[in-house]
Design a protein around this motif. Structure first.
Motif, PDB file in Angstrom:
ATOM      1  N   GLU A 273       0.836  -1.208   0.000  1.00 15.61           N
ATOM      2  CA  GLU A 273       0.000   0.000   0.000  1.00 15.61           C
ATOM      3  C   GLU A 273       0.874   1.263   0.000  1.00 15.61           C
ATOM      4  O   GLU A 273       0.501   2.289  -0.555  1.00 15.61           O
ATOM      5  N   HIS A 274       2.052   1.197   0.670  1.00 23.08           N
ATOM      6  CA  HIS A 274       2.902   2.388   0.805  1.00 23.08           C
ATOM      7  C   HIS A 274       4.242   2.258   0.081  1.00 23.08           C
ATOM      8  O   HIS A 274       5.223   2.880   0.486  1.00 23.08           O
ATOM      9  N   VAL A 275       4.288   1.446  -0.962  1.00 16.98           N
ATOM     10  CA  VAL A 275       5.567   1.271  -1.686  1.00 16.98           C
ATOM     11  C   VAL A 275       5.990   2.603  -2.319  1.00 16.98           C
ATOM     12  O   VAL A 275       5.150   3.388  -2.784  1.00 16.98           O
ATOM     13  N   SER A 276       7.299   2.871  -2.299  1.00 17.46           N
ATOM     14  CA  SER A 276       7.816   4.124  -2.876  1.00 17.46           C
ATOM     15  C   SER A 276       8.142   3.922  -4.349  1.00 17.46           C
ATOM     16  O   SER A 276       8.203   2.790  -4.851  1.00 17.46           O
ATOM     17  N   GLU A 277       8.388   5.036  -5.004  1.00 14.42           N
ATOM     18  CA  GLU A 277       8.848   5.054  -6.390  1.00 14.42           C
ATOM     19  C   GLU A 277      10.121   4.184  -6.559  1.00 14.42           C
ATOM     20  O   GLU A 277      10.207   3.361  -7.460  1.00 14.42           O
ATOM     21  N   GLU A 278      11.077   4.392  -5.663  1.00 18.19           N
ATOM     22  CA  GLU A 278      12.332   3.621  -5.732  1.00 18.19           C
ATOM     23  C   GLU A 278      12.057   2.131  -5.507  1.00 18.19           C
ATOM     24  O   GLU A 278      12.675   1.284  -6.139  1.00 18.19           O
ATOM     25  N   GLY A 279      11.127   1.867  -4.608  1.00 17.81           N
ATOM     26  CA  GLY A 279      10.768   0.474  -4.339  1.00 17.81           C
ATOM     27  C   GLY A 279      10.211  -0.191  -5.591  1.00 17.81           C
ATOM     28  O   GLY A 279      10.549  -1.341  -5.914  1.00 17.81           O
ATOM     29  N   MET A 280       9.361   0.517  -6.315  1.00 14.28           N
ATOM     30  CA  MET A 280       8.769  -0.046  -7.544  1.00 14.28           C
ATOM     31  C   MET A 280       9.846  -0.288  -8.589  1.00 14.28           C
ATOM     32  O   MET A 280       9.847  -1.326  -9.255  1.00 14.28           O
ATOM     33  N   ARG A 281      10.781   0.665  -8.695  1.00 14.97           N
ATOM     34  CA  ARG A 281      11.855   0.493  -9.688  1.00 14.97           C
ATOM     35  C   ARG A 281      12.721  -0.718  -9.350  1.00 14.97           C
ATOM     36  O   ARG A 281      13.089  -1.506 -10.217  1.00 14.97           O
ATOM     37  N   ALA A 282      13.017  -0.859  -8.052  1.00 23.60           N
ATOM     38  CA  ALA A 282      13.862  -1.986  -7.630  1.00 23.60           C
ATOM     39  C   ALA A 282      13.158  -3.318  -7.880  1.00 23.60           C
ATOM     40  O   ALA A 282      13.766  -4.282  -8.351  1.00 23.60           O
ATOM     41  N   MET A 283      11.863  -3.369  -7.596  1.00 22.56           N
ATOM     42  CA  MET A 283      11.115  -4.615  -7.810  1.00 22.56           C
ATOM     43  C   MET A 283      11.060  -4.961  -9.289  1.00 22.56           C
ATOM     44  O   MET A 283      11.196  -6.127  -9.686  1.00 22.56           O
ATOM     45  N   SER A 284      10.855  -3.939 -10.118  1.00 27.85           N
ATOM     46  CA  SER A 284      10.791  -4.178 -11.560  1.00 27.85           C
ATOM     47  C   SER A 284      12.123  -4.741 -12.069  1.00 27.85           C
ATOM     48  O   SER A 284      12.154  -5.735 -12.807  1.00 27.85           O
ATOM     49  N   ALA A 285      13.232  -4.145 -11.612  1.00 26.42           N
ATOM     50  CA  ALA A 285      14.546  -4.597 -12.080  1.00 26.42           C
ATOM     51  C   ALA A 285      14.826  -6.028 -11.616  1.00 26.42           C
ATOM     52  O   ALA A 285      15.447  -6.809 -12.333  1.00 26.42           O
ATOM     53  N   ALA A 286      14.350  -6.370 -10.418  1.00 29.94           N
ATOM     54  CA  ALA A 286      14.620  -7.714  -9.878  1.00 29.94           C
ATOM     55  C   ALA A 286      13.588  -8.744 -10.353  1.00 29.94           C
ATOM     56  O   ALA A 286      13.753  -9.939 -10.116  1.00 29.94           O
TER      57      ALA A 286
END
Ligand SMILES: [Zn+2]
Length: 438
Positions: free
Chosen positions: A287-300
């Motif tokens: 619910e509170h994922v950050s922009e950086e968190g989304m980028r990191a998840m996408s890359a991984a």
């Protein structure tokens, strides 16, 4: 050959290029076969290992595999065939419901008031510790059956209401025992760090999980008594912090378990970045994922498991589903079935995902099939109808697959058959089609 399903109006493959998950705009572009005319219906042939051998028109499939070669035949005239649904997140092993707590919350009680009245997770932990394996199994099996009749053929199932070694192991044993009683395939997750037990600090609880629970489960796994697929932690302010979560997940990873944990639900802590760094298969809530968190998840390639029932019942801010998809994170769905959110139906969850999270129906189906399978490390064998994959299928009594989402709360009434590895494991009373053997 094990099974022939013929004369379907529509076969929803979800994907047809061997993708292990769908991301971005691909989640909205599903592979769907539609019969040109009723007489040119579609067929799926399943081999003796329960895998899909052929998909196509009746004519092409029957030319390759004559009908007399099949052990079972389902006439799906006018019906729709889609992959069995995959529930990516459930807590199904527990004793003691919390219906009174639901009533209190509706009447305006706060979390602390529920807690002081003896409710919340501690109530479930107490009752689950007190229950024997046989009672827990007896409570679990009807829950799995209700998942099945709503179309779920593979479900992630967590422990996590023990919070001590003996009860966590008991829950995992119950999941193990359930495998021989239900057609629903179970992906088992050790969630000993679901909450901090009474009388312990999170640091003490972390050490107990790493030094007592993980070695004991490892021992049982090596002796063949248990099969655990993933490790989970509830990473949250006041529960397990990011460093404690990292240590526990690392200990599980060393056992060969997939990392699949609760993160960024109530507060942004940076657990998405941490999970991506560890190579997590999936992170739930967000619910509170950050922009950086989304980028990191996408890359991984970490799958985001969204749980619309929880946000709905707890009236939380919904997770940013659209931004996750736009960042290229594969989005999956789960019921989050637990004593606080009593929902076993993935079609209902897909409906909520469309209305409350803004997914399209295509995205919701991709999330409930191939992407949920990917969150469990099974995107190569489950989650789509493709030659070589396990034949887990749902037959729908409706003019198009979209009715499974549109007719909310009706899934068990419009699903005529559920097929697991090419075996018909559920057929709705009165649903037998013309010429069907069922
Ligand atoms: Zn959960």
């Amino acid at each position: 050959m094990r099974l022939l399903v013929h004369s379907a109006r529509q076969v929803v493959q979800v994907c047809d290029q061997g993708q292990r998950s769908l991301r971005g705009a691909d989640m909205d572009r599903l592979a769907v076969l539609t019969a040109e005319t009723d007489s040119a219906g579609l067929a799926v042939a399943v081999d003796s290992d329960g895998r899909i051998a052929a998909i196509g028109t009746n004519k092409t499939v029957l030319a390759a595999y004559p009908e007399s070669r099949f052990d079972q035949v389902v006439d799906a005239t006018g019906r729709v065939l889609l992959p069995g649904l995959v529930d990516a997140h459930t807590h199904p092993v527990w004793s003691g419901d919390r219906v009174d707590e639901f009533a209190m919350k509706l009447a305006g009680a706060t979390y602390m008031e529920v807690h002081q009245a003896g409710g919340g997770i501690n109530f479930t932990v107490q009752r689950t510790r007190a229950a024997c394996e046989a009672d827990l199994l007896e409570a679990l099996l009807p829950r799995l059956h209700r998942m099945l009749i709503s179309g779920t053929t593979l479900a992630e199932c967590k422990s996590g209401y023990g919070l001590n070694t003996v009860t966590e192991v008991k829950q995992l044993r119950v999941l193990e025992a359930a495998r021989s009683h239900t057609p629903v395939q179970i992906s088992s997750t050790f969630c000993g760090a679901h909450s901090v037990p009474r009388g312990k600090t999170s640091s003490e609880a972390t050490n107990i999980v790493i030094n007592e629970m993980v070695p004991e489960i490892k021992r049982l796994q090596e002796s063949g008594e248990l099969a655990v697929d993933s490790i989970d932690v509830f990473c949250e302010k006041g529960v397990f912090n990011v460093d404690e979560t990292r240590r526990i997940l690392q200990a599980g990873k060393e056992q060969g378990w997939l990392i699949n944990f609760h993160g960024e639900e109530l507060n942004p802590l940076g657990s998405a970045e941490m999970g991506a760094e560890l190579g997590a298969a999936a992170i739930s809530h967000l619910e509170h994922v950050s922009e950086e968190g989304m980028r990191a998840m996408s890359a991984a390639g970490t799958v985001a498991v969204l749980l619309p029932t929880t946000a709905y019942i707890l009236r939380l801010r919904p997770p940013p589903a659209r931004q996750l998809i736009e960042h290229g994170v594969p989005v999956a769905l789960g019921t989050d079935f637990n004593p606080n959110a009593y929902c076993l139906s993935m079609p209902l969850v897909m409906h909520l995902a469309c209305v409350t999270l803004g997914l399209t129906m295509q995205e919701a189906l991709a999330a409930a099939t191939i992407n949920s399978a990917a969150s469990l490390g099974r995107g190569d064998t489950h989650g789509s109808l493709e030659v070589g994959k396990q034949a887990d299928m749902v037959v729908l009594d409706a003019p198009s697959w979209k009715h499974l989402i549109y007719q909310f709360g009706e899934a068990s009434n419009i699903i005529s058959h559920v097929i697991k590895a090419g075996q018909v494991v559920h057929s709705r009373p009165g649903a037998a089609g013309p010429g069907s053997q069922f």
